[in-house]
Design a protein around this motif. Structure first.
Motif, short mmCIF file in Angstrom:
data_model
loop_
_atom_site.label_atom_id
_atom_site.label_comp_id
_atom_site.label_asym_id
_atom_site.label_seq_id
_atom_site.Cartn_x
_atom_site.Cartn_y
_atom_site.Cartn_z
N VAL A 22 80.73 46.80 -9.98
CA VAL A 22 81.32 47.10 -11.48
C VAL A 22 82.80 47.82 -10.98
N ARG A 23 83.69 47.30 -11.91
CA ARG A 23 85.11 47.98 -11.75
C ARG A 23 85.36 48.53 -13.01
N ASP A 76 91.03 52.40 -16.32
CA ASP A 76 91.34 53.87 -16.43
C ASP A 76 90.82 54.63 -17.63
N ASP A 77 90.46 53.77 -18.65
CA ASP A 77 89.94 54.61 -19.93
C ASP A 77 88.41 54.81 -19.70
N GLY A 78 87.72 54.44 -18.38
CA GLY A 78 86.35 54.77 -18.19
C GLY A 78 85.32 53.56 -18.61
N ARG A 79 86.04 52.55 -19.17
CA ARG A 79 85.07 51.62 -19.61
C ARG A 79 85.25 50.54 -18.37
N VAL A 80 84.14 49.61 -18.59
CA VAL A 80 84.19 48.53 -17.55
C VAL A 80 85.16 47.52 -17.63
N SER A 81 85.82 47.05 -16.84
CA SER A 81 86.72 45.75 -16.88
C SER A 81 85.85 44.38 -16.24
N GLU A 82 85.28 44.66 -15.26
CA GLU A 82 84.67 43.74 -14.63
C GLU A 82 83.09 44.09 -14.23
N LEU A 83 82.29 43.15 -14.44
CA LEU A 83 81.07 43.32 -13.95
C LEU A 83 80.48 41.92 -13.23
N ARG A 84 80.15 42.11 -11.92
CA ARG A 84 79.52 40.97 -11.09
C ARG A 84 78.11 41.26 -10.93
N ARG A 85 77.19 40.43 -11.40
CA ARG A 85 75.78 40.62 -11.31
C ARG A 85 75.12 39.42 -10.29
#
Length: 135
Positions: A105-106, A109-118
């Motif tokens: 998970v990346r 800056d605002d704390g939300r996820v910009s990238e998720l690899r599963r």
């Protein structure tokens, strides 16, 4: 002069809270409005390295429409990135399956996820997590 951007580190409590809400969305097959809070508008979710990623809130929401029992291990955090093992038991309607893998998970800056690899492996049947797995 070169400016180097240093990723804002995330706190372990923040990733644990995010993972718990992610677990609930995945288990209940209903991410609702949580997607907008949890992912950036242009977030990418990749569940297979050779398939096209899911991009944006609508595609990510569709991906989470699955009823499953999921558990997470303890996250490892490095700056704006975290990785965690996961273990899932689900059914496709007739067959029980167990999946295990890792999330990468990346965070923006605002704390939300910009990238998720599963990434994960699937096996037939219901299997319990190995002893000591969640440490």
């Amino acid at each position: 002069m070169t400016t180097v951007a240093v990723a804002k580190p995330i706190r372990h409590t923040a990733i644990e809270a995010w993972l718990e809400r992610f677990r609930l969305a995945w288990e209940h097959g209903d991410a609702g409005d949580w997607i907008e809070w949890a992912f950036t508008e242009d977030a990418v979710l990749r569940h297979h390295p050779l398939r096209a990623p899911m991009c944006g809130h609508d595609e990510i929401r569709l991906h989470l429409r699955r009823h499953a029992e999921i558990r997470f291990g303890r996250a490892v955090i490095d700056g704006d990135r975290a990785t965690v093992e996961w273990w899932l038991n689900a059914t496709d309607g007739t067959h029980h399956v167990t999946m295990a893998g890792s999330l990468f998970v990346r965070f923006a800056d605002d704390g939300r996820v910009s990238e998720l690899r599963r990434y994960g492996e699937m096996h037939p049947g219901v299997h319990d997590v190995p002893h000591g797995w969640e440490l």
